[in-house]
Scaffold this active site. Structure first.
Site: not given
Ligand code: UT7
Length: 328
Positions: A115, A255, A285
């Site tokens: 990125c 970004h 992204n």
């Molecule tokens: O571009 C390069 C750098 N990349 C980034 O900067 C990305 C950095 N990370 C993020 O943007 C976020 O961490 C994500 C968007 C990837 C994920 O968001 P989050 O708020 O950190 O969610 P999480 O991974 O902690 O997941 C929370 C919950 C989980 O369920 P449980 O374990 O709480 O039951 C996931 O399984 O959300 C669930 N989940 C989803 N639910 C519905 C993960 N993806 C999805 C989804 N739809 N698409």
């Protein structure tokens, strides 16, 4: 020896027509519009359909830059392409772009900084202009993320999209152009956001393909935290180096990985939200594409002399910030 100033004299962008909406993703994986919008800010992303590669999005970018600048194609010296999705593995995308776009006197190469690909490429291009080696350098950030995303993995497939953007760099007024940069890397973060196979360490095998190891994997939470910390500290370091304060900054171009990351960076800096360029809701992204695509979308708002801070964080880890004094 005095160095030239490297100035951005034109911006261009390209996104494919096909819109992959949150509603369509709901039919593909266990997700929903409310989750995607509230956790990421993304409403739709573009997908490059058919047998096409990243270069096919870059050629229209080059053509727009040529049209805007009024130069002849043969006047372009060099193309640098930030990408993690080259058309093919051996043979860089930049030379393919030169060939397809008819840049008969240009050559180039790709830079793999995920990125941060556009920022790293931009600062590389700047060196060639500053040193007087070349007079017209095209810098592109482009990724066809749909080629490396697993559309069964809801934690990544809702985030990424395809797109390309680029700028023309030329020598110019010493008060304008790319002023300074803070670019960083930390290889210890590489397995938090990566593709395991396709490289030399773990070549593709039937087993690895069955396992989905050829797709992007991300441990979202630690990447999220590192992104906020990395971009915030890079911006602070850049401004300190440049003897500037946040009040001097007219535009922040972050970004576009997650709206919550962008908000957290501007909150940490107490930077006004109305001066932050955003287009994540419509493109998601696009990896190396996000920053030039933002400049392209917001080009009409930019004025000559504006202080523009570009900032990124991505796989590797790679991150940084670049200060540009807008030239037109
Ligand atoms: O571009 C390069 C750098 N990349 C980034 O900067 C990305 C950095 N990370 C993020 O943007 C976020 O961490 C994500 C968007 C990837 C994920 O968001 P989050 O708020 O950190 O969610 P999480 O991974 O902690 O997941 C929370 C919950 C989980 O369920 P449980 O374990 O709480 O039951 C996931 O399984 O959300 C669930 N989940 C989803 N639910 C519905 C993960 N993806 C999805 C989804 N739809 N698409």
């Amino acid at each position: 020896m005095s160095l030239n100033s490297a100035v951005i004299t034109a911006v261009a962008g390209y996104v494919p027509d096909y819109k992959l909406t949150n509603a369509e993703l709901e039919t593909m994986v266990d997700t929903n519009d409310e989750w995607i919008v509230s956790r990421t800010g993304i409403r739709e992303r573009r997908i490059l359909k058919g047998e096409k590669g990243t270069s096919d999005m870059c050629v229209p970018v080059v053509e727009e830059l040529i049209r805007k600048s009024g130069y002849k194609k043969e006047e372009i010296d060099m193309v640098i392409c930030g990408t993690v999705t080259p058309d093919i593995t051996v043979a860089d995308t930049a030379n393919t772009i030169c060939e397809k776009a008819g840049l008969t006197n240009a050559y180039g190469y790709d830079i793999n900084a995920a990125c941060s690909g556009f920022l790293f490429s931009l600062f590389t291009g700047v060196q060639f202009i500053r040193a007087g080696t070349y007079k017209k350098v095209i810098v592109i950030g482009a990724d066809k993320m749909s080629s490396i995303i697993n559309y069964k993995d809801r934690s990544t497939c809702v985030i990424f999209g395809d797109g390309a953007g680029g700028v023309l760099l030329e020598p110019g007024d010493e008060d304008l152009g790319v002023k300074d940069a803070v670019l960083k890397g930390d290889g210890s973060g590489r397995e938090l956001l990566y593709i395991k196979t396709r490289g030399s360490k773990y070549p593709l095998t039937h087993e690895s393909i069955d396992n989905g190891d050829h797709f992007v994997r991300q441990d979202g939470r630690p990447v999220f935290k590192a992104a906020v910390k990395g971009m915030t500290s890079a911006i602070k370091e850049l401004l300190e180096k440049s003897n500037m304060s946040l009040e001097d900054v007219d535009w922040l171009v972050p970004h576009q990985a997650n709206m919550r990351i962008i908000d957290a960076v501007s909150d940490h800096l107490s930077f006004p939200k109305e001066k932050v360029m955003i287009n994540i809701h419509k493109y998601g992204n696009t990896t190396a594409g996000t920053i030039p695509l933002c400049l392209w979308d917001w080009e009409k708002k930019l004025k000559k002399g504006d202080n523009v801070v570009l900032t990124s964080f991505g796989g590797g880890f790679t991150w940084g910030a670049i200060l540009v004094k807008w030239a037109y």
